[in-house]
Every structure is written in C-alpha cells, then in structure tokens.
Design a protein around this motif. Structure first.
Motif, short mmCIF file in Angstrom:
data_model
loop_
_atom_site.label_atom_id
_atom_site.label_comp_id
_atom_site.label_asym_id
_atom_site.label_seq_id
_atom_site.Cartn_x
_atom_site.Cartn_y
_atom_site.Cartn_z
N LEU A 49 -103.93 48.95 -66.46
CA LEU A 49 -104.67 49.05 -65.21
C LEU A 49 -104.05 48.09 -64.20
CD1 LEU A 49 -108.22 48.81 -66.83
CD2 LEU A 49 -107.03 50.89 -66.20
N LEU A 50 -103.79 48.56 -62.99
CA LEU A 50 -103.16 47.75 -61.96
C LEU A 50 -104.10 47.53 -60.78
CD1 LEU A 50 -99.67 49.53 -61.83
CD2 LEU A 50 -100.27 47.44 -63.11
N SER A 51 -103.92 46.40 -60.12
CA SER A 51 -104.65 46.12 -58.88
C SER A 51 -103.87 45.09 -58.08
CB SER A 51 -106.07 45.62 -59.17
OG SER A 51 -106.04 44.41 -59.89
N SER A 52 -104.22 44.96 -56.81
CA SER A 52 -103.57 43.96 -55.96
C SER A 52 -104.27 42.61 -56.11
CB SER A 52 -103.64 44.39 -54.49
OG SER A 52 -102.95 45.60 -54.28
N PRO A 53 -103.53 41.52 -55.96
CA PRO A 53 -104.16 40.20 -56.01
C PRO A 53 -104.97 39.95 -54.74
CG PRO A 53 -101.86 40.00 -55.39
CD PRO A 53 -102.08 41.45 -55.73
N THR A 54 -105.90 39.02 -54.84
CA THR A 54 -106.62 38.59 -53.64
C THR A 54 -105.66 37.81 -52.75
OG1 THR A 54 -107.30 36.48 -54.60
CG2 THR A 54 -108.74 38.40 -54.99
N PRO A 55 -105.98 37.66 -51.46
CA PRO A 55 -105.11 36.85 -50.59
C PRO A 55 -104.88 35.45 -51.13
CG PRO A 55 -106.63 38.12 -49.26
CD PRO A 55 -107.06 38.32 -50.69
N ALA A 56 -105.90 34.84 -51.73
CA ALA A 56 -105.75 33.49 -52.28
C ALA A 56 -104.80 33.51 -53.47
CB ALA A 56 -107.10 32.93 -52.70
N GLU A 57 -104.93 34.51 -54.36
CA GLU A 57 -104.03 34.61 -55.51
C GLU A 57 -102.59 34.83 -55.06
OE1 GLU A 57 -106.90 36.56 -58.97
OE2 GLU A 57 -106.08 37.84 -57.40
N ALA A 58 -102.43 35.61 -54.01
CA ALA A 58 -101.09 35.92 -53.53
C ALA A 58 -100.43 34.71 -52.87
CB ALA A 58 -101.14 37.09 -52.55
N THR A 59 -101.20 33.98 -52.06
CA THR A 59 -100.60 32.86 -51.32
C THR A 59 -100.57 31.57 -52.12
OG1 THR A 59 -102.76 32.39 -50.30
CG2 THR A 59 -101.26 33.85 -49.09
N GLU A 60 -101.65 31.26 -52.84
CA GLU A 60 -101.73 29.98 -53.55
C GLU A 60 -101.07 30.01 -54.91
OE1 GLU A 60 -105.85 28.90 -53.67
OE2 GLU A 60 -106.11 29.19 -51.51
N GLN A 61 -101.11 31.15 -55.60
CA GLN A 61 -100.53 31.24 -56.93
C GLN A 61 -99.25 32.06 -56.99
OE1 GLN A 61 -103.51 32.13 -60.04
NE2 GLN A 61 -105.10 31.82 -58.50
N GLY A 62 -98.91 32.69 -55.89
CA GLY A 62 -97.69 33.48 -55.85
C GLY A 62 -97.74 34.74 -56.68
N ILE A 63 -98.94 35.25 -56.98
CA ILE A 63 -99.09 36.45 -57.80
C ILE A 63 -98.82 37.69 -56.94
CG2 ILE A 63 -100.75 37.86 -59.08
CD1 ILE A 63 -102.04 35.26 -60.04
N ASN A 64 -98.03 38.60 -57.48
CA ASN A 64 -97.69 39.83 -56.76
C ASN A 64 -98.54 41.03 -57.16
OD1 ASN A 64 -94.65 38.43 -57.34
ND2 ASN A 64 -95.19 38.83 -55.22
N ILE A 65 -98.99 41.05 -58.43
CA ILE A 65 -99.76 42.19 -58.93
C ILE A 65 -100.62 41.74 -60.09
CG2 ILE A 65 -97.99 42.98 -60.57
CD1 ILE A 65 -98.66 45.88 -59.64
N ASN A 83 -96.19 41.36 -51.46
CA ASN A 83 -95.07 40.42 -51.22
C ASN A 83 -93.95 40.56 -52.25
OD1 ASN A 83 -96.66 39.35 -49.12
ND2 ASN A 83 -97.59 37.84 -50.50
N ALA A 84 -93.72 41.77 -52.73
CA ALA A 84 -92.73 41.96 -53.79
C ALA A 84 -91.46 42.63 -53.31
CB ALA A 84 -93.34 42.79 -54.92
N LYS A 85 -91.44 43.16 -52.09
CA LYS A 85 -90.30 43.92 -51.60
C LYS A 85 -89.05 43.06 -51.56
CE LYS A 85 -88.82 46.99 -47.88
NZ LYS A 85 -89.17 47.61 -46.58
N GLY A 86 -87.98 43.58 -52.18
CA GLY A 86 -86.70 42.90 -52.15
C GLY A 86 -86.54 41.77 -53.15
N LYS A 87 -87.57 41.51 -53.98
CA LYS A 87 -87.50 40.40 -54.92
C LYS A 87 -86.89 40.85 -56.25
CE LYS A 87 -91.27 37.49 -53.22
NZ LYS A 87 -92.53 36.78 -53.60
N ASP A 88 -86.08 39.97 -56.85
CA ASP A 88 -85.51 40.25 -58.16
C ASP A 88 -86.50 39.99 -59.29
OD1 ASP A 88 -83.05 40.97 -57.09
OD2 ASP A 88 -82.30 38.91 -57.17
N SER A 89 -87.53 39.22 -59.02
CA SER A 89 -88.56 38.96 -60.03
C SER A 89 -89.91 38.92 -59.35
CB SER A 89 -88.29 37.65 -60.78
OG SER A 89 -88.39 36.55 -59.90
#
Length: 373
Positions: free
Chosen positions: A266-282, A321-327
């Motif tokens: 099951l997939l979902s997007s991270p919250t804005p806080a997870e994306a910015t503070e923890q660097g989580i992409n998915i 925030n995953a576009k163009g990233k190698d990881s």
C-alpha cells in the motif's frame, strides 16, 4: 520418528532473522528439505507461534538461507532462500529475501566459504552472491576485523532494529524482471484490476528484485500510516487485499496460490512535515505471507524505490520530491529506509540498499523426522 540435527547459524539480517545452513549439511535432494526445515522452524503449527522451533510466528522470522560455494565465474557463493509456512510448514522458494541476503556474505566469510585474504581491502570485504530463487547476482560489502571475520559493531542504524551496527551495502545487479523477465510485465505503468467480486482497483504491477502489486491506501479507504496490528486485525480488509494480490498475480502471469510473490504493498504520500523534516519521499505498508509486515521486505523497498523513477506508476505519481533523484527515502511502519539505483540508457544496472546483520547464535539445530521419509 527420530531426532536429528544439523549445524547452523541463527542470524539477524536487516529486519528479519533466520537460519543459515551450508548446503552440504542438508540432503542433496532438495525434495527432502521440507520436513527437515519445517520441523527445525517449529512448523506446522496451527497456533501460529512456532514455539517448538526456531521461528517466532511471523513471516520475517520464519526464514532459512542455504549457502554453498559457487561454481560460477561471476559469484563466490550460491544461496537459496526458503520461506517456511508457519501454519502449514510449506517450503516456498519462489522469491528472494533482501533482508536475509545481507547476512550471506558475513556467514560465508565466517565459515570459510570465501577466503577473506582474496576478498578484502583494509577492513572492508565484498562477496559476490548468486541467488537461485531469482537467478540474480548481488554483491555484499561489509566490515571485517583483523582476524578476517565479520565485524558486527558499528554506528549505522536502520529502521525497525534497535541500536547500531556495522554498515552492509547490498548491490542487486540487473534487478529488473526477476520472475517475469520485465520490470512492467503487462507493459503498463498502471493496470485496472477487475476483482472476483465485480469491483475494480488501480494497481502498478512491477517486477524489480521481486514482483509486487502496488495500490494506493486511499483507494481502499484506509490511512497510509495505518499501524500493522490494526491492518492485520481487520479480517475483511485482509481478505480483500489477498483477493487484489491474487488478481494482480494472474495479470502478471504468476501463480496466485504462491503466497510469497507477488507481495501487495500500500502506497501513500508523506505529510508535509515528514517530507521536509525527515526527508521521506513515499510511505508504504506491506503485506507478507498474508500478514501485515512490521517494516518492509527489503526487495520490495528496492522495487518501490525503482518504481518511483518509472513514469506513470503509482509510486511515481505518489512520491514527493523524488524527481531526478538516484535514491529515495521510504517511510514504513518501523522507521525509514533509503533505496538507490543506477540507470544508464534506460536500463537499470543495479540497485543499492543499506542493512546491518548480526550472528545471534551458532550450533546444532534439532528436528524430528519420520524415518520412512
């Protein structure tokens, strides 16, 4: 009936643990492995606890790795992964286990299958591994001590495992099409699956390292950060998810009755806080052997990471925030995990994951066997 034993290591590899056995310590005929390994792990067990063996009642701890010196020119060792059925004692060899693969190199070095003097530079060693389940090559790189043995102590941490240990880098070479021959077996980044009950659901059917059926948590009406215990405790939902998994398996040309692959994620997007503070992409929640996984199977983390780079897949459309990233960084129920890949001219050359491992015990494992078998 009689009691017998074989020598083995009991190791943690990533967020799994299980037995590691030299192939020469088991019968040459693989057909004879099932009753031996089932008994050793404590299966079949209708109570689902494996109290009478080395397993502990969840899919990530009912695993066996069988290792031998390789005759291949491109590998040091061959290994076969066995998922032992908890309740039925079945021997499933359809897929590989990425987490336990991280223990193969340290095990091979420690028991002398790989001469360390030929394989290490400084305090790092590398072991080339051929996985018989998927017919794929991996390379494990890890620390060794001055005696030429695996060094488990270090400062690297992974989600789902307390404390720190030495860093293990796993490179999966040419991981696309592990079971179907293609990263997108149907040729489509998204398929519309028609389920037996007449309903439909979107799914990305992707085969990288291991085949997976990926759906959106929102498409089945649950939060992406649902706790595994809550997910696994909903019998109706789990039955529906198994229906989706089996339908996806058929569409991929795989046997839907094989419980180990494809797995459903099951997939979902991270919250804005997870994306910015923890660097989580998915964010993901994975099912394994019809159980809600406490973390994420490593090969499916690799699959998710690679899928984020395949245009039009659900992972690609969901990642932030995953576009163009190698990881990319994957958030799972026990923390986070980074998965990387190397792509050249549209071909995936390798995928890289980071793990830790530790020897928990070594000695004799006892099992009971019918003398007539």
């Amino acid at each position: 009936m009689s009691t017998k034993s074989f020598p083995a290591y009991f190791m943690r590899g990533g967020t799994s643990n299980g037995l590691l056995i030299k192939r020469s310590d088991l019968p040459a005929d693989e057909e004879k492995w099932q009753p031996i390994l089932a008994s050793a792990m404590g299966s079949p067990d209708s109570f689902g606890r494996q109290l009478d063996g080395m397993g502990s009642g969840v899919s990530s701890t009912s695993k066996v790795m069988i290792v031998s010196k390789s005759d291949r020119g491109d590998a040091d060792v061959d290994y076969t992964f066995v998922q032992v059925g908890i309740k039925d004692g079945s021997m499933d060899i359809a897929a590989n286990c990425g987490n336990m693969s991280s223990a193969i190199g340290p095990f091979a070095v420690d028991i002398g299958l790989v001469p360390i003097a030929q394989k290490h530079t400084g305090r790092r060693a590398n072991v080339r591994m051929y996985n018989t389940n998927t017919s794929k090559l991996l390379v494990g790189e890890f620390d060794v001590n001055k005696e030429g043995k695996y060094e488990p102590l270090g400062d690297y941490a992974i989600g789902g495992v307390p404390g720190t240990a030495s860093h293990i880098a796993l490179s999966f070479l040419y991981p696309a099409g592990a079971k179907t021959g293609s990263s997108l077996p149907t040729g489509h980044p998204i398929d519309e699956l028609k389920l037996p009950d007449g309903s439909t659901i979107r799914a990305s059917l992707v085969d990288i390292a291991n085949p997976g059926v990926f759906i959106l948590a929102s498409d089945i009406g649950i939060p992406g950060n649902i706790a595994p215990d809550i997910l696994g405790g909903n019998a109706d939902l789990m039955a529906r998810l198994e229906m989706i998994r089996q339908t996806g398996a058929r569409r991929m040309g795989l046997d839907p009755s094989t419980p180990s692959i494809p797995k459903l994620v099951l997939l979902s997007s991270p919250t804005p806080a997870e994306a910015t503070e923890q660097g989580i992409n998915i964010i993901c929640r994975a099912l394994s052997m019809q159980q809600a996984h406490k973390a994420v199977p490593l090969t499916f983390a690799l699959n998710i990471g690679a899928s984020c780079g395949i245009p039009g897949t659900l992972a690609n459309l969901t990642a932030v925030n995953a576009k163009g990233k190698d990881s990319i960084v994957i958030g799972h129920a026990s923390g986070r995990l980074e998965a990387g890949s190397v792509v050249r001219d549209g071909e995936m050359l390798s995928a890289l994951l980071h793990r830790t491992a530790r020897v928990l015990m070594k000695g004799e494992v006892f099992y009971t066997i019918d003398d007539e078998e």
